[in-house]
Design an enzyme around this catalytic site. Structure first.
Site, mmCIF file in Angstrom:
data_model
loop_
_atom_site.group_PDB
_atom_site.id
_atom_site.type_symbol
_atom_site.label_atom_id
_atom_site.label_comp_id
_atom_site.label_asym_id
_atom_site.label_seq_id
_atom_site.Cartn_x
_atom_site.Cartn_y
_atom_site.Cartn_z
ATOM 1 N N SER A 82 41.303 68.178 70.673
ATOM 2 C CA SER A 82 41.072 67.977 69.246
ATOM 3 C C SER A 82 39.838 68.758 68.823
ATOM 4 C CB SER A 82 40.878 66.492 68.949
ATOM 5 O OG SER A 82 40.581 66.315 67.586
ATOM 6 N N HIS A 131 44.583 71.100 68.571
ATOM 7 C CA HIS A 131 44.882 70.087 67.552
ATOM 8 C C HIS A 131 43.869 70.197 66.417
ATOM 9 C CE1 HIS A 131 46.788 66.356 66.212
ATOM 10 N NE2 HIS A 131 45.584 65.928 65.886
ATOM 11 N N ASP A 139 42.671 68.705 62.818
ATOM 12 C CA ASP A 139 42.737 67.560 61.906
ATOM 13 C C ASP A 139 42.337 67.979 60.500
ATOM 14 O OD1 ASP A 139 43.562 65.326 63.536
ATOM 15 O OD2 ASP A 139 41.661 65.548 64.598
ATOM 16 N N HIS A 148 47.480 68.343 61.976
ATOM 17 C CA HIS A 148 47.743 66.940 61.627
ATOM 18 C C HIS A 148 47.177 66.702 60.231
ATOM 19 C CE1 HIS A 148 46.701 62.438 62.533
ATOM 20 N NE2 HIS A 148 47.691 62.558 61.667
ATOM 21 N N MET A 207 46.175 64.522 57.448
ATOM 22 C CA MET A 207 45.790 63.188 56.984
ATOM 23 C C MET A 207 45.396 63.320 55.521
ATOM 24 S SD MET A 207 43.803 61.842 60.382
ATOM 25 C CE MET A 207 43.552 63.461 61.128
ATOM 26 N N MET A 217 49.412 57.285 66.231
ATOM 27 C CA MET A 217 47.958 57.139 66.209
ATOM 28 C C MET A 217 47.554 55.929 67.046
ATOM 29 S SD MET A 217 46.778 59.677 64.549
ATOM 30 C CE MET A 217 45.060 59.112 64.601
ATOM 31 N N ASP A 259 47.201 60.169 69.818
ATOM 32 C CA ASP A 259 45.921 60.694 69.350
ATOM 33 C C ASP A 259 44.985 59.529 69.080
ATOM 34 O OD1 ASP A 259 43.817 61.990 68.136
ATOM 35 O OD2 ASP A 259 44.957 62.741 66.426
#
Length: 228
Positions: A12, A37, A39, A70, A72, A145, A179
């Site tokens: 991440s 990854h 975010d 990802h 969010m 998650m 994750d």
């Protein structure tokens, strides 16, 4: 019998040194990472605010790695075209903000050459994503998650493994990603439940030997697959 989904370790980048993002990405790939990854948070769906398409575009100039994004965010459809242009590889949206338009969202993600995935928060029942996996135009990954999304360094929630087990039982070859709080002390639980894509941040970037952590995560996933 369907083949098991391959192990994929995805550091991440939220836990990396953002001032040296290109070098950090290169280091992770050299140490054996399969994916990076990324975010992307908008400060609304989650309280934190991180990066957007410009950072993905800048990073893409320095790496050929799979950029596992990802989202969010409250309005993921607004990000499809910018992220595709920036060079994102995977686009994982949250079911909680896409219950009414996921078919169109998946279609647009695929049309732009990205791989669609869906994520669910700890409080969301796993059954909500079944239709997206079984659709005529399905998602190709489900991200479970294992912490509340928004910040790194949180404690792993082992009760989320029931979701992973349910998904793996129904979909033997699906990419199932976990994750949140993943590291050497929690990987065996996640791997034995059926997760094959492992996102890990502080446990990798905070380690004296990050490559050894990546290797240990992979061995756990592959070992669990060999037992099943």
């Amino acid at each position: 019998m369907a083949a098991a989904a391959a192990a994929k370790i995805a550091p991440s980048m939220l836990s990396s040194d953002f001032a040296n993002l290109a070098a950090e990405a290169d280091r992770m790939v050299r140490l054996g990472a399969d994916w990076l990854h990324m975010d992307i948070m908008d400060g609304h769906f989650v309280p934190n605010l991180t990066i957007g398409a410009p950072v993905i575009q800048s990073l893409r100039k320095h790496t050929k790695a799979y950029l596992d994004c990802h989202l969010m965010v409250t309005n993921p459809s607004d990000y499809v075209e910018p992220l595709a242009k920036a060079g994102a590889s995977g686009f994982t949206f949250h079911i909680e903000v896409s219950r009414d338009n996921w078919q169109e969202l998946i279609q647009s993600i695929k049309a732009k050459g990205m791989r669609p995935g869906v994520s669910l928060r700890p409080g969301t029942p796993v059954e909500e994503v079944f239709p997206l996996v079984e659709a005529e135009n399905p998602v190709e990954l489900v991200l479970v998650m294992t912490v509340e999304p928004g910040f790194g360094g949180q404690k792993f929630m082992p009760e989320m493994m029931e979701k992973v087990r349910a998904l793996r039982k129904k979909y033997p070859s699906l990419d199932i990603e976990v994750d949140g709080g993943l590291g050497p002390s929690t990987i065996d639980v996640a791997a034995s439940a059926g997760a094959n894509c492992i996102v890990a941040g502080s446990s990798i970037f905070g380690a004296a030997e990050p490559g050894e952590v990546i290797s240990a995560l992979r061995k756990s996933v592959e070992g669990s697959q060999n037992k099943s």
